[in-house]
Enzyme design. Structure first.
Site, PDB file in Angstrom:
ATOM      1  N   ASP A 173       0.774  -1.159   0.058  1.00 25.82           N
ATOM      2  CA  ASP A 173       0.221   0.058  -0.030  1.00 25.82           C
ATOM      3  C   ASP A 173       0.850   1.282  -0.029  1.00 25.82           C
ATOM      4  OD1 ASP A 173      -2.366   1.471   0.125  1.00 25.82           O
ATOM      5  OD2 ASP A 173      -2.763   0.853   2.077  1.00 25.82           O
TER       6      ASP A 173
ATOM      7  N   HIS B 286       3.284   3.801  -8.905  1.00 31.43           N
ATOM      8  CA  HIS B 286       3.003   2.421  -9.136  1.00 31.43           C
ATOM      9  C   HIS B 286       4.135   1.945  -9.863  1.00 31.43           C
ATOM     10  CE1 HIS B 286      -0.905   2.389  -7.652  1.00 31.43           C
ATOM     11  NE2 HIS B 286      -1.435   3.132  -8.463  1.00 31.43           N
TER      12      HIS B 286
ATOM     13  N   LEU C 129      11.653 -20.106  -5.405  1.00 38.73           N
ATOM     14  CA  LEU C 129      10.665 -19.271  -4.834  1.00 38.73           C
ATOM     15  C   LEU C 129       9.406 -19.415  -5.568  1.00 38.73           C
ATOM     16  CD1 LEU C 129       9.797 -16.874  -2.761  1.00 38.73           C
ATOM     17  CD2 LEU C 129      11.050 -15.347  -4.546  1.00 38.73           C
TER      18      LEU C 129
HETATM   19  C1  FPP Z   1      -1.503   0.321  -3.456  1.00 41.26           C
HETATM   20  O1  FPP Z   1      -1.119   1.805  -3.399  1.00 41.26           O
HETATM   21  C2  FPP Z   1      -1.034  -0.199  -4.567  1.00 41.26           C
HETATM   22  C3  FPP Z   1      -1.745  -0.745  -5.550  1.00 41.26           C
HETATM   23  C4  FPP Z   1      -3.317  -0.862  -5.424  1.00 41.26           C
HETATM   24  C5  FPP Z   1      -1.069  -1.408  -6.867  1.00 41.26           C
HETATM   25  C6  FPP Z   1       0.010  -2.436  -6.314  1.00 41.26           C
HETATM   26  C7  FPP Z   1       0.602  -2.390  -7.602  1.00 41.26           C
HETATM   27  C8  FPP Z   1       1.976  -2.606  -7.887  1.00 41.26           C
HETATM   28  C9  FPP Z   1       2.879  -2.329  -6.974  1.00 41.26           C
HETATM   29  C10 FPP Z   1       2.283  -2.709  -9.249  1.00 41.26           C
HETATM   30  C11 FPP Z   1       2.417  -3.966 -10.193  1.00 41.26           C
HETATM   31  C12 FPP Z   1       2.615  -5.105  -9.236  1.00 41.26           C
HETATM   32  C13 FPP Z   1       3.348  -6.252  -9.910  1.00 41.26           C
HETATM   33  C14 FPP Z   1       3.456  -7.406  -8.919  1.00 41.26           C
HETATM   34  C15 FPP Z   1       4.183  -6.291 -10.880  1.00 41.26           C
HETATM   35  P1  FPP Z   1      -2.421   2.991  -3.446  1.00 41.26           P
HETATM   36  O2  FPP Z   1      -2.372   3.254  -4.812  1.00 41.26           O
HETATM   37  O3  FPP Z   1      -3.472   2.297  -3.130  1.00 41.26           O
HETATM   38  O4  FPP Z   1      -1.629   3.952  -2.588  1.00 41.26           O
HETATM   39  P2  FPP Z   1      -2.326   4.992  -1.859  1.00 41.26           P
HETATM   40  O5  FPP Z   1      -3.177   4.117  -0.763  1.00 41.26           O
HETATM   41  O6  FPP Z   1      -1.365   6.008  -1.222  1.00 41.26           O
HETATM   42  O7  FPP Z   1      -3.427   5.699  -2.822  1.00 41.26           O
END
Ligand code: FPP
Length: 230
Positions: A16, A33, A127
């Site tokens: 997150d 992201h 893994l």
């Molecule tokens: C949460 O941050 C993150 C996500 C909803 C997306 C996670 C995705 C990635 C890290 C990229 C793709 C992953 C892989 C495995 C290649 P948020 O956007 O909810 O952050 P915020 O709460 O600060 O708004």
């Protein structure tokens, strides 16, 4: 550094804070992201180095489809790039790619990149790296119940329910990490988390580096797990 005997077998992470990390730095959310994806790469390497056998990350929930179309599009693009660019190196390092969730909801291009990554790494065993995509734990349970009915399962046991989940071939997570300050599961691995240890940190996902991961391992090593016993 935590010694290898006290290392969790299965670590699951709610990654997150990409958006907040980017905002704090004056960048668009999608940049968060992007850096978050680079961090996935680093953490997978680190887990492998530390002898963790299973890593599961929550990359896209069923609820994430509600985000603005450009953000969903950017996340899909990052996923495709990740699978296309990383698969070969993951394979060379013995990492098996695995996905939990209903990716039939993704576009054919995205599905193809994912399937290709899974197929190419299917014989790797060092893994098991599982990515939760279009995943929601309640939907996973509903799917399991429907399939049990379809299979006319008579004696439903806890073990049988486990076998009908997307995670049928994974052990339950020993440690669940959530970055960025929130302290909830957000529909992630509800059934599997029955005896997991939780570790919460205020650090945003793009900043959750090897040092921060090690802190989580240290905290895990200090916990005494009784599984309901004494
Ligand atoms: C949460 O941050 C993150 C996500 C909803 C997306 C996670 C995705 C990635 C890290 C990229 C793709 C992953 C892989 C495995 C290649 P948020 O956007 O909810 O952050 P915020 O709460 O600060 O708004």
């Amino acid at each position: 550094m935590v010694d290898s005997q006290n290392i969790p077998r299965h670590v699951a992470i709610i990654m997150d804070g990409n958006g907040r990390w980017a905002k704090q730095k004056g960048f668009p959310r999608t940049y968060g992201h992007k850096v978050g994806t680079e961090n996935v790469r680093k953490i997978v390497k680190y887990c492998s180095k530390r002898g963790i056998e299973y890593l599961t990350v929550y990359a896209f929930s069923t609820e994430n489809f509600k985000r603005p179309a450009d953000e969903v599009g950017a996340l899909m693009k990052l996923l495709v790039e990740y699978f296309n660019k990383e698969t070969q190196e993951l394979k060379e390092n013995g990492v098996r790619l695995n996905v939990i969730g209903d990716i039939s909801t993704f576009s054919p291009v995205v599905q193809e990149a994912i399937q290709n990554g899974i197929e190419k790494t299917k014989d790797c065993t060092k893994l098991i790296f599982t990515i939760a995509l279009a995943y929601g734990a309640r939907a996973e349970l509903v799917r399991a119940f429907k399939n049990m009915i379809a299979d006319s399962v008579q004696d439903i046991t806890e073990e049988i329910v486990s076998k009908y989940l997307y995670t049928f071939d994974l052990p339950d997570p020993d440690l669940i990490i959530r970055t960025s300050g929130e302290e909830r599961l957000s529909n992630f691995l509800l059934y599997q988390a029955a005896y997991s240890e939780f570790y919460f940190t205020n650090v945003h996902w793009p900043d959750f580096d090897e040092n921060e991961f090690e802190k989580a391992l240290e905290e895990f090593a200090r916990r005494i797990r009784r599984f309901g016993g004494v």
